[in-house]
Write a protein that holds these residues in place. Structure first.
Motif, PDB file in Angstrom:
ATOM      1  N   LEU A  16      73.465  29.094  66.054  1.00  0.00           N
ATOM      2  CA  LEU A  16      72.279  29.510  66.268  1.00  0.00           C
ATOM      3  C   LEU A  16      71.058  28.463  65.909  1.00  0.00           C
ATOM      4  N   LEU A  17      70.922  27.860  65.060  1.00  0.00           N
ATOM      5  CA  LEU A  17      69.978  26.945  64.734  1.00  0.00           C
ATOM      6  C   LEU A  17      70.001  25.805  65.739  1.00  0.00           C
ATOM      7  N   TYR A  22      66.712  23.627  70.691  1.00  0.00           N
ATOM      8  CA  TYR A  22      66.124  22.927  72.096  1.00  0.00           C
ATOM      9  C   TYR A  22      64.878  23.577  72.466  1.00  0.00           C
ATOM     10  N   THR A  23      64.275  24.505  71.524  1.00  0.00           N
ATOM     11  CA  THR A  23      63.007  24.972  71.547  1.00  0.00           C
ATOM     12  C   THR A  23      62.067  23.993  71.001  1.00  0.00           C
ATOM     13  N   LYS A  24      62.298  22.822  70.539  1.00  0.00           N
ATOM     14  CA  LYS A  24      61.212  22.129  69.741  1.00  0.00           C
ATOM     15  C   LYS A  24      60.386  21.588  70.820  1.00  0.00           C
ATOM     16  N   PRO A  25      60.764  21.017  72.096  1.00  0.00           N
ATOM     17  CA  PRO A  25      59.746  20.565  72.760  1.00  0.00           C
ATOM     18  C   PRO A  25      58.696  21.506  73.515  1.00  0.00           C
ATOM     19  N   HIS A  26      59.013  22.751  73.044  1.00  0.00           N
ATOM     20  CA  HIS A  26      58.304  24.001  73.802  1.00  0.00           C
ATOM     21  C   HIS A  26      57.410  24.624  72.574  1.00  0.00           C
ATOM     22  N   VAL A  27      57.454  24.168  71.450  1.00  0.00           N
ATOM     23  CA  VAL A  27      56.814  24.766  70.347  1.00  0.00           C
ATOM     24  C   VAL A  27      55.391  25.721  70.681  1.00  0.00           C
ATOM     25  N   LYS A  28      54.564  24.684  71.375  1.00  0.00           N
ATOM     26  CA  LYS A  28      53.097  25.068  71.677  1.00  0.00           C
ATOM     27  C   LYS A  28      53.192  26.449  72.709  1.00  0.00           C
ATOM     28  N   THR A  29      54.059  26.121  73.704  1.00  0.00           N
ATOM     29  CA  THR A  29      53.913  27.166  74.698  1.00  0.00           C
ATOM     30  C   THR A  29      54.679  28.473  74.029  1.00  0.00           C
ATOM     31  N   LEU A  30      55.749  28.370  73.246  1.00  0.00           N
ATOM     32  CA  LEU A  30      56.380  29.588  72.418  1.00  0.00           C
ATOM     33  C   LEU A  30      55.370  29.903  71.491  1.00  0.00           C
ATOM     34  N   SER A 321      78.287  28.800  73.276  1.00  0.00           N
ATOM     35  CA  SER A 321      77.737  27.936  72.658  1.00  0.00           C
ATOM     36  C   SER A 321      78.643  27.203  71.661  1.00  0.00           C
ATOM     37  N   HIS A 322      79.449  27.656  71.262  1.00  0.00           N
ATOM     38  CA  HIS A 322      80.676  27.032  70.311  1.00  0.00           C
ATOM     39  C   HIS A 322      81.296  26.048  71.291  1.00  0.00           C
ATOM     40  N   ARG A 323      81.925  26.791  72.188  1.00  0.00           N
ATOM     41  CA  ARG A 323      82.648  25.849  73.356  1.00  0.00           C
ATOM     42  C   ARG A 323      81.806  24.638  74.026  1.00  0.00           C
TER      43      ARG A 323
END
Length: 598
Positions: A16-17, A22-30, A321-323
């Motif tokens: 999950l982490l 993958y959300t790091k580049p979108h931190v401001k938007t989120l 995601s595991h696969r």
């Protein structure tokens, strides 16, 4: 592989982490979306409090002043409109970010596949890879688009509801707070028992795709060998296994998802109403508080139900995601440049020094291979199927790493060349020319913009492909379907020749380049091959000995070893394996003496 042959990996928090990374580049938007979500939640949870004020302060006491009621109604309607607008805004932002993330993930997975070595593809069916890049990433997309946004939205809503409950009645709020561990426990039980079911379903879906891909690619053989019924039965068996896994999933969901939560809601509602009923016997209760609590209970369990329903998608996404991450972490990469520097291929001298090689690490397919191909010379490799001819070409192109021995080009170790330079200077023509979907021009150019239209035409003219291209309805813009099905085998091979010559390699590797064409076409392109070989070092893998009689050196391979070497005439004079192969291809009508005099 059997339809039940699947290992279940533990679904840890690290998965999950990693997905969340993958959300790091979108931190401001989120962050902005989260702020809008808080506003939407505040608008939602204030509604029952306003109705509670209306009931206790106006309805119960039969007091209906116009302007306060108008203000109350206007505020309530405004809050509902604001909640609708804020919910729409935050949902749109979350889903846009989710689509950006999954787009990047798919590019990452596809890019990783391009970097894997051929040994990985030797043991992995293409259908399984297609399933990972399409079906599994689609499940992860659902995770970002619906699951995460739903969980964030509903958790914020639950926190808002708890705050409102504590404002209304601390005792009931504490009772409802005790529901949180129960709900979390239900989710944990669901995840624990559903993990294998989802792994099994995903695995069987991959097998389904693999069988479908294999059947479509081999349709000629399927129909020619009357294998339709067998493949239909195999496909039906795998499809039935997949359906069974999905049915188990549905049954499991039917038990642990909404029905269980609905039962918990009814029990909680009965207890809350019982609490108010008992309280009404000893003291006055506010109907507005009762309404607000019942309303909040309904609002409380609705997001819980939504989260429970999303657990299905969440579990699938975790398995997928595991696969996918397992594929991203695959370390069987294509061989890369060793060391620093930028050595260049100038003359094209190829040297094999005691090279031995094994695909599986157990059985050698090449044993102590040594030879030299001097600049401009042609070295031909002949031998029965499985003798190791194509393995030599694979090592020269560095599709596989040299395990024992050494290969050099111009005296420089093969491992020190950059892949881009090596593949540019070493041109490959296979027996089965692969044609991409596009047109004639794009199949010759292969995305190299430096190759102009004039150079494309020149390459086609050089290999005598221009004649048939000009007869096509659209010439060099003629559209080609998958694998160039509308072209003959000879035409596809000529396009492969033109593609190679357009890139002007220093070294040529011809892997039975004329084996799939008819005799008349073969004779027509022999002149082309002669011109292609002029000034270039050529390694020619030959099935038809008539095509390599003028080679400077012929190596006869048997079980991975060079058992004979020499020119055509020298090998015939030895009357060894090459002589027997030559007589066999001539139908036994050629006399050795005639061969020597030819």
């Amino acid at each position: 592989m059997d339809v039940d042959d699947v290992a279940v990996a533990p679904l840890s928090g690290s998965l999950l982490l990693r997905m969340l990374s993958y959300t790091k580049p979108h931190v401001k938007t989120l962050t902005f979306a989260f702020f809008v979500l808080v506003l939407a939640t505040g608008s939602n949870v204030l509604g029952p409090i306003l109705i509670k004020i209306f009931i206790d302060h106006y309805l119960v006491v039969h007091n209906f002043p116009i302007w306060p009621l108008v203000l109350l109604a206007t505020t309530y309607l405004s809050l509902q409109l604001m909640a609708a607008f804020f919910n729409f805004t935050q949902l749109l932002i979350f889903q846009k970010v989710a689509l950006f993330i999954i787009q990047q993930l798919r590019v990452d997975v596809f890019g990783k596949v391009q970097m894997l070595g051929l040994s990985f593809f030797d043991r992995t069916p293409s259908g399984l890879l297609v399933s990972r890049i399409t079906n599994d990433t689609e499940s992860i997309k659902d995770m970002y688009v619906s699951v995460l946004s739903t969980f964030v939205q509903n958790i914020v809503l639950l926190l808002g509801i708890y705050v409102s409950m504590f404002i209304l009645d601390v005792r009931l709020a504490l009772f409802c707070l005790a529901l949180a561990p129960i709900i979390v426990a239900i989710m944990a039980v669901y995840r624990h028992f559903s993990s294998r079911i989802f792994h099994l379903a995903r695995h069987r879906l991959s097998l389904l795709n693999a069988k479908l891909s294999e059947s479509l690619q081999g349709m000629y053989i399927v129909q020619a060998m009357r294998q339709e019924h067998r493949l239909r039965a195999e496909f039906a068996r795998i499809n039935y296994a997949y359906r069974s896994a999905r049915l188990r999933n549905i049954k499991f969901n039917s038990l642990l998802l909404r029905p269980l939560i609905d039962g918990l809601y009814l029990c909680t509602l009965i207890l809350v109403l019982g609490f108010f009923g008992l309280q009404s016997m000893v003291e006055r209760i506010d109907l507005g508080v009762l309404y607000a609590f019942v309303s909040y209970l309904e609002q409380f369990f609705e997001p819980v139900n939504q989260m429970m329903l999303r657990l299905n998608s969440f579990q699938q996404a975790m398995v997928s995601s595991h696969r996918v991450f397992h594929l991203l972490d695959e370390d069987d990469l294509a061989p890369r440049q060793a060391g620093e520097g930028d050595p260049q291929i100038t003359r094209g001298e190829v040297r094999f020094e005691d090279v031995s090689f094994s695909y599986d690490g157990k059985t050698d397919v090449l044993k102590n291979i040594s030879f030299v191909a001097k600049p401009g010379q042609t070295v031909a490799l002949v031998g029965h199927t499985g003798s190791g001819k194509s393995s030599i070409a694979n090592l020269l192109l560095r599709f596989y790493s040299v395990e024992r021995g050494r290969i050099t080009i111009d005296g420089i170790d093969l491992r020190t060349f950059a892949n881009a330079h090596l593949r540019k200077k070493v041109g490959l023509v296979l027996q089965d020319a692969f044609i991409f979907v596009g047109d004639i021009r794009s199949n010759i150019r292969l995305g190299t913009e430096k190759i102009t239209d004039q150079e494309v035409v020149a390459a086609a003219q050089f290999v005598q492909a221009d004649a048939f291209i000009q007869k096509l309805a659209h010439g060099y813009s003629e559209p080609l379907g998958e694998r160039g099905a509308t072209l003959s085998a000879g035409q596809r091979q000529l396009l492969a020749f033109a593609r190679t010559m357009a890139h002007n390699p220093q070294i040529l590797v011809l892997d039975e380049a004329t084996a799939s064409v008819d005799t008349e076409t073969e004779e027509a392109i022999q002149e082309t091959l002669m011109r292609m070989r002029q000034g270039r070092t050529t390694i020619a893998i030959a099935h038809r000995l008539s095509t390599i009689q003028d080679a400077d050196l012929i190596l006869v391979l048997h079980h991975g070893e060079v058992i004979e070497r020499g020119t055509h005439q020298e090998l015939l004079a030895k009357e060894g394996l090459y002589h027997k192969m030559f007589l066999l291809q001539q139908g036994g009508r050629v006399v050795l003496k005639d061969c020597l005099e030819a």
